[in-house]
Design a protein around this motif. Structure first.
Motif, PDB file in Angstrom:
ATOM      1  N   SER A 147       5.809  -6.524  -5.497  1.00  0.00           N
ATOM      2  CA  SER A 147       5.786  -4.848  -5.445  1.00  0.00           C
ATOM      3  C   SER A 147       7.026  -4.295  -5.736  1.00  0.00           C
ATOM      4  N   GLY A 148       7.104  -2.973  -6.138  1.00  0.00           N
ATOM      5  CA  GLY A 148       8.182  -2.184  -6.363  1.00  0.00           C
ATOM      6  C   GLY A 148       7.722  -0.924  -5.625  1.00  0.00           C
ATOM      7  N   PRO A 149       8.112  -0.674  -4.353  1.00  0.00           N
ATOM      8  CA  PRO A 149       7.743   0.649  -3.726  1.00  0.00           C
ATOM      9  C   PRO A 149       8.337   1.707  -4.093  1.00  0.00           C
ATOM     10  N   GLY A 150       9.802   1.601  -4.609  1.00  0.00           N
ATOM     11  CA  GLY A 150      10.630   2.704  -5.254  1.00  0.00           C
ATOM     12  C   GLY A 150      10.320   2.963  -6.476  1.00  0.00           C
ATOM     13  N   ALA A 151       9.507   2.330  -7.251  1.00  0.00           N
ATOM     14  CA  ALA A 151       8.983   2.717  -8.816  1.00  0.00           C
ATOM     15  C   ALA A 151       8.333   3.968  -8.695  1.00  0.00           C
ATOM     16  N   TYR A 152       8.503   4.644  -9.850  1.00  0.00           N
ATOM     17  CA  TYR A 152       7.696   5.945  -9.880  1.00  0.00           C
ATOM     18  C   TYR A 152       8.023   6.921  -8.850  1.00  0.00           C
ATOM     19  N   ASP A 179      12.434   8.542 -11.681  1.00  0.00           N
ATOM     20  CA  ASP A 179      10.982   8.792 -11.681  1.00  0.00           C
ATOM     21  C   ASP A 179      10.244   7.470 -12.526  1.00  0.00           C
ATOM     22  N   GLN A 180      11.161   6.620 -13.037  1.00  0.00           N
ATOM     23  CA  GLN A 180      10.536   5.320 -13.436  1.00  0.00           C
ATOM     24  C   GLN A 180      10.759   4.116 -12.727  1.00  0.00           C
ATOM     25  N   PHE A 181      11.856   3.311 -13.139  1.00  0.00           N
ATOM     26  CA  PHE A 181      11.836   2.025 -12.338  1.00  0.00           C
ATOM     27  C   PHE A 181      13.583   1.748 -11.784  1.00  0.00           C
ATOM     28  N   GLY A 182      14.417   2.965 -12.095  1.00  0.00           N
ATOM     29  CA  GLY A 182      15.863   2.726 -11.659  1.00  0.00           C
ATOM     30  C   GLY A 182      15.840   2.362 -10.314  1.00  0.00           C
ATOM     31  N   TYR A 183      15.106   2.811  -9.277  1.00  0.00           N
ATOM     32  CA  TYR A 183      14.814   2.348  -7.865  1.00  0.00           C
ATOM     33  C   TYR A 183      13.864   1.538  -7.413  1.00  0.00           C
ATOM     34  N   CYS A 184      13.698   0.479  -8.241  1.00  0.00           N
ATOM     35  CA  CYS A 184      12.205  -0.295  -7.918  1.00  0.00           C
ATOM     36  C   CYS A 184      12.318  -0.804  -6.647  1.00  0.00           C
ATOM     37  N   ASN A 227       2.366  -2.835 -20.064  1.00  0.00           N
ATOM     38  CA  ASN A 227       3.009  -2.182 -21.269  1.00  0.00           C
ATOM     39  C   ASN A 227       3.224  -0.851 -21.355  1.00  0.00           C
ATOM     40  N   GLU A 228       2.293   0.093 -20.907  1.00  0.00           N
ATOM     41  CA  GLU A 228       2.175   1.442 -21.109  1.00  0.00           C
ATOM     42  C   GLU A 228       3.235   2.329 -19.971  1.00  0.00           C
ATOM     43  N   PHE A 229       3.120   1.606 -18.733  1.00  0.00           N
ATOM     44  CA  PHE A 229       3.660   2.255 -17.651  1.00  0.00           C
ATOM     45  C   PHE A 229       3.168   3.623 -17.355  1.00  0.00           C
ATOM     46  N   SER A 230       1.743   3.747 -17.192  1.00  0.00           N
ATOM     47  CA  SER A 230       1.065   4.752 -17.087  1.00  0.00           C
ATOM     48  C   SER A 230       0.986   5.370 -15.762  1.00  0.00           C
ATOM     49  N   GLU A 231       1.934   5.651 -15.126  1.00  0.00           N
ATOM     50  CA  GLU A 231       2.108   6.122 -13.835  1.00  0.00           C
ATOM     51  C   GLU A 231       0.976   7.024 -13.189  1.00  0.00           C
ATOM     52  N   GLY A 232       0.331   7.852 -14.151  1.00  0.00           N
ATOM     53  CA  GLY A 232      -0.684   8.549 -13.673  1.00  0.00           C
ATOM     54  C   GLY A 232      -1.784   7.926 -13.368  1.00  0.00           C
ATOM     55  N   ASN A 233      -2.227   6.594 -13.975  1.00  0.00           N
ATOM     56  CA  ASN A 233      -3.254   5.717 -13.570  1.00  0.00           C
ATOM     57  C   ASN A 233      -3.325   5.309 -12.084  1.00  0.00           C
ATOM     58  N   ILE A 234      -2.272   5.492 -11.290  1.00  0.00           N
ATOM     59  CA  ILE A 234      -2.034   5.260 -10.055  1.00  0.00           C
ATOM     60  C   ILE A 234      -2.442   6.178  -9.295  1.00  0.00           C
ATOM     61  N   PRO A 235      -3.483   6.220  -8.517  1.00  0.00           N
ATOM     62  CA  PRO A 235      -4.103   7.193  -7.976  1.00  0.00           C
ATOM     63  C   PRO A 235      -3.460   7.674  -6.533  1.00  0.00           C
ATOM     64  N   LEU A 236      -2.127   7.752  -6.509  1.00  0.00           N
ATOM     65  CA  LEU A 236      -1.526   8.142  -5.347  1.00  0.00           C
ATOM     66  C   LEU A 236      -0.401   9.168  -5.430  1.00  0.00           C
ATOM     67  N   THR A 237       0.152   9.742  -4.449  1.00  0.00           N
ATOM     68  CA  THR A 237       1.078  10.629  -4.322  1.00  0.00           C
ATOM     69  C   THR A 237       2.526  10.136  -4.360  1.00  0.00           C
ATOM     70  N   LEU A 238       3.458  10.958  -4.764  1.00  0.00           N
ATOM     71  CA  LEU A 238       4.771  10.457  -4.629  1.00  0.00           C
ATOM     72  C   LEU A 238       5.480  10.147  -3.394  1.00  0.00           C
ATOM     73  N   SER A 239       6.267   9.096  -3.125  1.00  0.00           N
ATOM     74  CA  SER A 239       6.700   8.733  -2.007  1.00  0.00           C
ATOM     75  C   SER A 239       5.583   8.066  -1.011  1.00  0.00           C
ATOM     76  N   SER A 240       4.603   7.128  -1.712  1.00  0.00           N
ATOM     77  CA  SER A 240       3.571   6.590  -0.923  1.00  0.00           C
ATOM     78  C   SER A 240       3.939   5.161  -0.517  1.00  0.00           C
ATOM     79  N   TYR A 241       5.090   4.235  -1.378  1.00  0.00           N
ATOM     80  CA  TYR A 241       5.540   3.261  -0.971  1.00  0.00           C
ATOM     81  C   TYR A 241       4.317   2.079  -1.312  1.00  0.00           C
ATOM     82  N   LEU A 242       3.875   2.230  -2.210  1.00  0.00           N
ATOM     83  CA  LEU A 242       2.660   1.226  -2.557  1.00  0.00           C
ATOM     84  C   LEU A 242       3.267  -0.166  -2.781  1.00  0.00           C
TER      85      LEU A 242
END
Length: 958
Positions: free
Chosen positions: A200-205, A177-182, A230-245
């Motif tokens: 882009s890292g579509p697999g991050a988060y 749920d971080q960057f292991g599968y970026c 710096n903070e890696f605030s995933e909550g600031n990205i207004p998308l759901t999981l598995s969105s492939y941003l």
């Protein structure tokens, strides 16, 4: 198991397509193309980029990714993928592998795992003399027991030597749920200001995805990232999981404001349908973030909106527009046959209201994956607007196709201007990748490369476009038939056609031959008429020495003397084309074969002038506005007299009795107060059961009506005059044949259409009539004897004494159609059986038909109610037979009824001098249709006169 899931990120479902669509060819040459082939199974052509190297050598190259290519020596793997550079030559196998990723990571950074890393999954050129980026999104870093699918990209100098390696997910939290599968490298882009590169890292988060913007080589500039770098605030990205941003990336500088840098990122699985985010860098204290300014939402469940995207200026207004692909879009209407869509967002001039901007939607054939690739193609036809290409790799039964759309002002419609087909070259999954917007041969027009999953790439070169300026002048342009006698050949017209041409570039000045063709009155001829203009030498050619030179050609035309249509204008057109072999454009910068020019497909190749007819009776505007009126009535026409008696009507509708030879439809046409009605005509359509027999004209008519009747007699076209003058009136009769009418037909309609080429909106008229069949049955009767005399009965006689028998003979005649064809008839007989006091008067003794045959009658109980009356019958019958000898009726066809009369005194008629006994006889039809009826036929038979004895014993006959 998880690695297999990652592999699906770039693998789509395969669908076939049964709907082929071929567009018209424009200026991409689909015959003199270049082909580049790669190693089988290497996915050579999965990604493409056109690159212009300026140093150390000026050369243009096609960069081709092959993510399944075999590993280079020293890469410690079997299959790593790779990048190839290809010169723009006619050779198909001259591409070279670029050595990339040949060195291991520095100590302490883990083990590089390159097996199946998909090097070449994405490649992008920054522009002439600039950098190139190529990525491997499945690159893994193995640290101890962790196998991290980080992905990485390599930045190359303009000469394609590796300058740097970028792996922004390295040394970050490595959980799923971080960057292991970026999976960095699925897409990458350069910013338009040439300072930044976008990863882009579509697999991050947990496959929500992230976007990072970092400087290319000026590291004094800040880096920016969604969720903050710096903070890696995933909550600031207004998308759901598995969105492939970040599945698709591009940048623009004139999207929201002029010269403001923005990033566009596709998230094809966001919100179940796909979304596109518009991002801006934001620096605030210690935070360096990419903030979301707008989100474009994709319609349709699982449409993969945002799988591909491209920024360009489609309408040349200086503002960036956006093209977004949704390759898995399908309509809710399964019969619509839609497979994939592309959304074209035309920016407003102020760059605002992107959230409410309504896109133009282009759709592809069923299961074609239309929109899987979109690319800016540059100004292919050099009309001042950017054009774009759309790939549909599963179109045409999996061969694939590429659709070319030309930029313009206004909205985009479904129409494409050219379709490139993989089937033509036996290439499967053609259109999987696209690259353009670079002129590879120096003719001034950008060219297009198309990749496939069949290890082949085609390069289409744009041909120079010729625009021909045309003019056509008619002298005279107006003609008055009433003043000019065309029979003497005075109606001559001169048509002068003038031509010149322009093209790009201005240095291209071929000696151009143009073919032209003159046509006239095409629509009138297509409608089956003869052309109203006659001329010779309708085709020819001229030679234009250079751009801008004007050349004119006159032609003499003649108006036919017997022209009927003197109202509608005669269009005269001249069209142009180029011969099969035109002077090719010589190329100074390329050794490639020169291409022949093509006519501008956006420019009409035909120009039209119109010859007008002057009609003084149609007012000062020369527009004839007629006022044709039609009245009709069904009638019975006496062919020897000028009269037609209206048919009987029921419920306001005329009634036709089949078999009549005089049934007609009276037609009266008028033009009260209207302008002349040119080519006035009545078209009448008759049912097959009521065809036309003939047309009868009114003797005193001033209008000669001419009718053309077809062989079936069910259609008549009657010419009413040319023109049918103002306030004119004509009456004629359409004689109808009613012999085909059958009992199953209850009504008939005749449609009447008044037509004229003058201006008038005329509605169809339906002449309706009912159909009735009348049977002509008559009944006659005779009583035998017609008089009976009774003597006074003595008081000692029995009151039950029966009187003299009487025979009634009825004759039924059929004066019309055979009865069995329509119905059966019943003879109804009513006689005085008893008086008001219930005392009997007449007894029915027997009923016989011709030759004494038995006749069934009901009720049977009325026949011979008194058995002892039979002994009297023989005596009465002899008396009736004697009287019948003097009858005027034949015995054949007679219906005989025998009756007997009771004693008058018993009936208490002694106060009367005489008595009339009357029988009512009528005919009726049994269970017939409503349109079959009987003419009234009822007979009152004075069947029995009784002379009574008076007190003076005298007889008084009635």
């Amino acid at each position: 198991m998880e690695l297999k899931i990652f592999a699906l990120l770039l693998n789509l479902w395969l669908f076939g397509n049964l709907n082929l669509q071929y567009g018209s060819a424009f200026n991409l040459d689909d015959t003199n193309f270049l082909r580049k082939n790669g190693e089988a199974g290497s996915l050579f052509g999965y990604s493409l980029a056109m690159h212009h190297q300026l140093k150390p050598k000026d050369q243009q190259l096609l960069l081709i990714g092959a993510p399944h290519a075999k590993a280079l020596p020293g890469q410690k793997a079997n299959r790593t993928g790779g990048l190839y550079r290809c010169k723009f030559t006619t050779e198909s196998d001259d591409c070279e592998r670029i050595p990339i990723d040949t060195e291991d990571s520095r100590p302490g950074q883990g083990l590089d795992h390159r097996e199946n890393q998909w090097m070449g999954v994405h490649v992008k050129s920054q522009g002439p003399g600039e950098k190139v980026v190529v990525c491997a999104h499945r690159y893994q870093q193995w640290i101890h027991s962790n196998q991290l699918v980080l992905g990485r990209c390599f930045i190359l100098e303009q000469n394609l030597i590796v300058e740097d390696t970028r792996t922004f997910c390295r040394n970050r939290p490595s959980s799923k749920d971080q960057f292991g599968y970026c999976q960095q490298g699925v897409s990458a882009a350069f910013t338009k200001d040439k300072n930044y590169i976008v990863f882009s890292g579509p697999g991050a988060y947990d496959w929500k995805g992230t976007i990072r913007v970092e400087p290319i080589d000026n590291f004094l500039l800040d880096s920016y990232e969604t969720g903050d770098q710096n903070e890696f605030s995933e909550g600031n990205i207004p998308l759901t999981l598995s969105s492939y941003l970040g599945f698709a990336l591009d940048s623009g500088t004139n999207l929201l404001q002029k010269d403001e840098q923005v990033i566009l990122a596709g998230a094809p699985r966001s919100n179940l349908s796909g979304e596109v985010l518009i991002l801006k860098p934001k620096a605030e204290e210690d935070q360096r973030s990419l903030i979301v300014t707008h989100i474009l939402h994709g319609p349709g469940l699982a449409s993969s909106f945002g799988y591909s995207l491209s920024v360009m200026d489609l309408n040349a207004d200086g503002w960036d527009d956006l093209v977004v692909g949704a390759p898995q879009y399908s309509s809710t209407d399964m019969e619509a046959g839609i497979g994939g869509a592309v959304y074209v967002y035309i920016n407003r001039r102020d760059g605002r209201d992107w959230d409410r901007l309504q896109p133009d939607i282009l759709t592809g054939n069923k299961d074609s994956m239309f929109g899987l690739a979109v690319a800016k193609a540059g100004d292919i036809n050099h009309d001042g607007y950017d054009d774009f290409a759309v790939g549909a790799p599963y179109d045409s039964d999996g061969y694939g196709a590429v659709y070319i759309y030309l930029g313009k002002t206004g909205h985009f419609l479904q129409k494409d201007y050219q379709v490139l087909q993989g089937e033509t070259h036996n290439i499967k999954l053609f259109g999987y990748s696209l690259a353009g917007n670079m002129d590879i041969d120096g003719n001034g027009y950008p060219d297009l490369a198309v990749g496939s999953l069949s290890d082949s790439v085609l390069v289409y070169r744009a041909k120079p476009v010729i625009s021909i300026e045309k003019s056509l002048k008619l002298t005279p342009s107006e003609i008055d038939f009433e003043k000019i006698d065309c029979q003497k050949g005075h109606c001559l017209i001169t048509a002068e056609s003038c031509f010149s041409y322009t093209t790009y570039p201005t240095t291209y000045n071929p000696k151009l031959q143009i073919l032209y063709k003159l046509t006239a009155d095409e629509q009138w001829v297509q409608e089956g008429h003869q052309s109203r203009l006659v001329f010779r030498n309708d085709e020819g050619n001229i030679v234009l020495e250079k751009q801008g030179e004007k050349h004119c050609i006159p032609r003499r035309l003649r108006v036919r003397a017997n022209t009927e249509n003197k109202l509608t204008e005669i269009p005269v057109s001249v069209s142009v084309s180029l011969p099969q072999h035109s002077p090719p454009q010589m190329l100074s910068r390329s050794s490639l074969p020169a291409l022949q020019p093509v006519l501008n497909d956006l420019q009409t190749q035909k120009i039209t002038a119109k010859l007008m007819f002057l009609n003084p009776d149609c007012g000062g505007d020369n527009i004839c506005q007629s006022n044709l009126q039609l009245q009709y009535s069904f009638c019975s026409k006496d062919q020897h007299l000028d009269s037609c008696s209206p048919l009987a009507r029921e419920d306001g509708v005329a009634v036709i009795f089949p078999g009549s030879e005089n049934t007609a439809l009276k037609i009266t046409v008028t033009n009260p107060g209207g302008d002349d009605a040119h080519l006035a005509q009545l078209v009448a359509n008759f049912p097959e059961s009521l065809p036309l027999s003939s047309v009868i004209h009114k003797p005193d008519s001033n209008v000669n009506v001419q009718c053309d009747v077809d062989e079936s007699k069910t259609r008549a076209e009657c010419n009413l005059g040319n023109p049918f003058k103002r306030n004119a009136e004509v009456t004629f009769y359409l004689l109808l044949n009613s012999d085909r009418l059958t009992a199953s037909i209850t009504d008939v309609n005749v449609t009447l259409n008044l037509q004229t080429i003058s201006v008038q909106n005329i509605s169809e008229i339906i002449a309706e009539a009912q159909v009735f069949f009348e049977l002509y049955l008559q009944v006659f009767g005779l009583a035998k004897p017609s008089q009976v005399y009774y003597q006074e009965i003595k008081k000692n006689k029995s009151d039950e004494l029966i009187g003299e028998p009487v025979q009634y003979d009825f004759t039924i005649s059929n004066m019309g159609r055979p009865l069995k064809s329509f119905a059966s008839a019943t003879l109804n007989i009513q006689w005085p059986k008893e008086n008001n006091e219930g005392k009997w008067l007449l007894y029915l003794m027997k009923i016989t038909g011709p030759n004494n045959q038995s006749i069934p009658c009901s009720p049977a109980s009325e026949i011979s109610p008194l058995d002892h009356a039979q002994e009297v019958m023989s005596r009465g019958k002899r008396q009736a037979e004697n009287e019948a000898k003097a009858s005027a009726f034949s015995a054949d066809g007679l219906l005989s009824l025998f009756g007997s009369k009771r004693h008058y005194k018993y009936l208490e008629y002694s106060s009367l001098n005489y008595l009339d006994i009357v029988l009512n006889v009528s005919l009726s039809l049994n269970e017939t249709q409503k349109n079959i009826r009987l003419r009234e036929s009822q007979t009152q038979l004075g069947c029995l006169g009784c002379g009574m004895c008076t007190e003076e014993k005298k007889y008084h006959p009635y």
